[in-house]
Design a protein around this motif. Structure first.
Motif: not given
Length: 272
Positions: A195-198, A138-142
């Motif tokens: 990708v976005p989470a959705a 997901v895009e928010e991953a770090r």
């Protein structure tokens, strides 16, 4: 024992419920189930994963493994550092460590492993990430290796990361403990998609379907070959692969694939 039967024998007790396993349609889904601890690793979880990969590696009907974490915050935040649960207490009676045992089992598993990276991936989580053949985040991953911040170094996980991460990035991540974001991880080749989470599940499922569409025999023997040549010199690699392709051409899947191509029809894989 088939993977499905092995899961039934566990009856939801795998790693005390901290690891979930489900198998359907030739796909094994493994989920770290400690969202309240950001899916932090314990010895029990590591050994549960080891056992799952060992069983999966012997199941010729299995086509793909999806590894992920529960919830929407973290894939895996690394080892559980809760007092009393820390994995850093030495046990000199133990000749091997759970993470190393897991790495050995995953290395010997000839089923493709897909990482479904649903959030933070840190420290030991990076070790799990490094075991995956493909990964979607997901895009928010770090992604990070912050071990130096608590006075240690990511020794074990370097075994599966040193050939994935470019040296300059690897040095900076290990020596400063600073993370990188998903876009950077994608730009240096650590991810197949961001990708976005959705869209995460749909994107992972598409990759699974792509694996299900091709020859299981070719994929299994191909992954074995990729692992086998890792430590070989050039001449050894050439000798190994020329023998391997000669054997692969004789498989029923190769014959079926060629026939289907010439007859302009979808192949009916034999898995033999």
């Amino acid at each position: 024992m088939s993977t499905e039967n092995w899961i039934k024998d566990k009856e939801g007790s795998l790693a005390g419920g901290d690891l979930l396993a489900a198998c359907e349609g030739g796909v094994l889904r493994l989920t770290l189930n400690r969202p309240q601890r950001r899916n932090a690793l314990t010895d029990a979880v590591l050994l549960g994963l080891r056992d799952a990969f060992a069983v999966a590696g012997k199941d010729t009907t299995l086509r793909a493994i999806v590894l992920t974490g529960a919830g929407d915050k973290a894939f895996c935040a690394g080892a559980d550092l809760t007092p009393g649960d820390t994995p850093f207490q030495p046990d000199f009676a133990r000749l091997t460590l759970p993470m190393a045992d897991l790495m050995r089992a995953a290395h010997d598993c000839h089923v493709p492993i897909i990482g479904r990276i649903n959030g933070v991936c840190m420290a030991g989580g990076m070790g799990l990430f490094g075991l995956c053949d493909m990964a979607i985040a997901v895009e928010e991953a770090r992604f990070g290796m912050p071990e130096v911040k608590v006075g240690i170094f990511p020794m074990q996980i370097l075994n599966v990361l040193r050939d994935l991460i470019p040296p300059r990035f690897l040095n900076e991540m290990c020596m400063t403990g600073q993370p990188i974001d998903a876009a950077t991880a994608f730009s240096i080749g650590l991810l197949n998609r961001v990708v976005p989470a959705a869209q995460l599940d749909a994107t992972v499922d598409k990759l699974v379907q792509d694996l299900l569409a091709v020859s299981p025999m070719a994929v299994r023997r191909g992954k074995y070959a990729l692992r086998a040549v890792e430590s070989m010199a050039f001449a050894e690699r050439v000798a190994f692969t020329e023998t391997a392709i000669s054997a692969m051409i004789q498989t029923q899947d190769a014959r079926e694939g060629l026939a289907a191509f010439n007859e302009k029809r979808p192949p009916q894989w034999k898995n033999r």
